[in-house]
Design an enzyme around this catalytic site. Structure first.
Site, PDB file in Angstrom:
ATOM      1  N   ALA A 157      39.759 -47.162  52.737  1.00 18.56           N
ATOM      2  CA  ALA A 157      39.238 -48.210  51.771  1.00 18.56           C
ATOM      3  C   ALA A 157      37.776 -48.948  51.570  1.00 18.56           C
ATOM      4  O   ALA A 157      37.184 -49.419  52.996  1.00 18.56           O
ATOM      5  CB  ALA A 157      40.192 -49.294  50.985  1.00 18.56           C
ATOM      6  N   LYS A 158      37.279 -48.892  50.045  1.00 13.53           N
ATOM      7  CA  LYS A 158      36.195 -49.483  50.452  1.00 13.53           C
ATOM      8  C   LYS A 158      36.298 -50.859  49.623  1.00 13.53           C
ATOM      9  O   LYS A 158      36.532 -50.969  48.795  1.00 13.53           O
ATOM     10  CB  LYS A 158      35.215 -48.433  49.751  1.00 13.53           C
ATOM     11  CG  LYS A 158      33.459 -49.591  49.334  1.00 13.53           C
ATOM     12  CD  LYS A 158      33.353 -48.273  49.108  1.00 13.53           C
ATOM     13  CE  LYS A 158      31.475 -48.903  48.795  1.00 13.53           C
ATOM     14  NZ  LYS A 158      30.596 -48.146  50.023  1.00 13.53           N
ATOM     15  N   ALA A 159      36.892 -51.886  50.910  1.00 11.13           N
ATOM     16  CA  ALA A 159      37.121 -53.111  50.224  1.00 11.13           C
ATOM     17  C   ALA A 159      36.386 -54.350  50.690  1.00 11.13           C
ATOM     18  O   ALA A 159      35.382 -53.951  51.621  1.00 11.13           O
ATOM     19  CB  ALA A 159      38.575 -53.362  51.163  1.00 11.13           C
ATOM     20  N   TYR A 163      33.306 -56.181  54.523  1.00 12.70           N
ATOM     21  CA  TYR A 163      31.745 -56.026  54.625  1.00 12.70           C
ATOM     22  C   TYR A 163      31.885 -57.171  55.195  1.00 12.70           C
ATOM     23  O   TYR A 163      30.295 -57.417  54.867  1.00 12.70           O
ATOM     24  CB  TYR A 163      31.427 -55.834  52.967  1.00 12.70           C
ATOM     25  CG  TYR A 163      31.227 -54.734  52.759  1.00 12.70           C
ATOM     26  CD1 TYR A 163      30.296 -53.383  52.748  1.00 12.70           C
ATOM     27  CD2 TYR A 163      32.191 -53.817  52.949  1.00 12.70           C
ATOM     28  CE1 TYR A 163      29.537 -52.342  53.028  1.00 12.70           C
ATOM     29  CE2 TYR A 163      32.450 -52.159  52.220  1.00 12.70           C
ATOM     30  CZ  TYR A 163      30.922 -51.672  52.642  1.00 12.70           C
ATOM     31  OH  TYR A 163      31.423 -50.169  51.648  1.00 12.70           O
TER      32      TYR A 163
END
Length: 289
Positions: A157-159, A163
């Protein structure tokens, strides 16, 4: 130079409507602000066309699914929103940011099943992500944090929450005069930079970490396909940090980074060589085709 990101002219698409930039706001009790229930995409528009646009929209929906967050829009609807935002701002070349999050609602705790899932699409004009490093070779620190195990987080997932260590590591790198930082994963293998995947060259063969504990970037996949089309051998494998001294060239890939040469990682130095330049030039032609 453009002003602060909350104080600009233009329009942002929010849940079905274009709103003036300064009015694109959310409530302080938005779930995402407290619990990181947010996913996003970064995309670049070249000459009026967003590169790999539908793949990005599909990944946004999949990222939401992996966070148990159903995004109430289809790929086609997200595409319409992106191009409406670009048209409203009069841009043909821009960075596009689509973001979905759990908003404020009936729940304000870890559970948020009764809160609405919101979607917004913004954009801005953005040059080379690493500035002069695009041609001179970026300088990277080695992060003290590690990419976690897929057993602890949904690595596909680009959650937003994933980050947090990227921001911390990039700040530490910038304090040392570096452009970015390279992560190892939880096993000690070379993983990625804070917002880009990494490639290495040795004796004409390209090596890149196996994407089994970090996001398999769309640009990463594009460049691997491009290298194979050029007849080059690409090895996706686990890379140990001590191998860094054996590689002659290195570059980063990402929507924002595009293809950025790397000149140094920690104590290890690399040439901005012929293959790196060829890959950068070929990618530049591809995205503008």
């Amino acid at each position: 130079m453009a002003g602060a990101y909350d104080d600009r002219d233009g329009y942002i698409w929010m849940d079905g409507a274009l709103v003036p930039w300064r009015d694109a706001k959310v409530h302080i009790l938005t779930h995402a602000m407290h619990y990181a229930s947010s996913v996003f995409e970064g995309e670049r528009c070249y000459n009026g066309k967003i590169f790999k646009s539908r793949e990005h929209s599909a990944r946004l929906i999949e990222s939401g699914r992996l966070l148990d967050m159903t995004i109430p829009y289809t790929v086609d609807q997200i595409e319409e929103a992106k191009y409406a935002m670009l048209k409203a701002n009069g841009w043909t070349d821009a960075y596009v940011r689509a973001v979905a999050w759990r908003g404020a609602g009936l729940d304000m705790g870890v559970s948020a099943a009764r809160n609405p899932v919101m979607l917004a699409v913004a954009g801005w004009e953005w040059g080379a992500y690493y500035g002069d490093a695009k041609w001179q070779g970026a300088k990277l620190d080695i992060a003290k944090w590690k990419r976690p195990s897929p057993e602890t987080i949904p690595t596909a997932a680009k959650a937003a929450g994933l980050y947090m260590i990227c921001t911390m590591s990039k700040h530490a790198a910038e304090a040392k005069g570096c452009s970015d930082a390279l992560f190892m994963d939880y096993r000690g293998y070379v993983a990625e930079a804070t917002g880009a995947n990494v490639f290495f060259v040795k004796d004409g063969v390209v090596h890149t970490p196996l994407a089994d504990a970090f996001l398999n970037g769309i640009t990463r996949q594009t460049v691997i396909g491009m290298l194979k089309d050029l007849g080059l051998e690409v090895q996706e494998r686990h890379i140990m940090p001590e191998e860094l001294s054996s590689f002659s060239e290195c570059w980063l890939t990402g929507t924002a980074a595009e293809v950025t040469p790397v000149g140094q990682i920690g104590e290890f130095h690399f040439q901005v060589g012929e293959l790196t330049r060829k890959v950068s030039d070929t990618y530049e032609k591809l995205v503008r085709a």
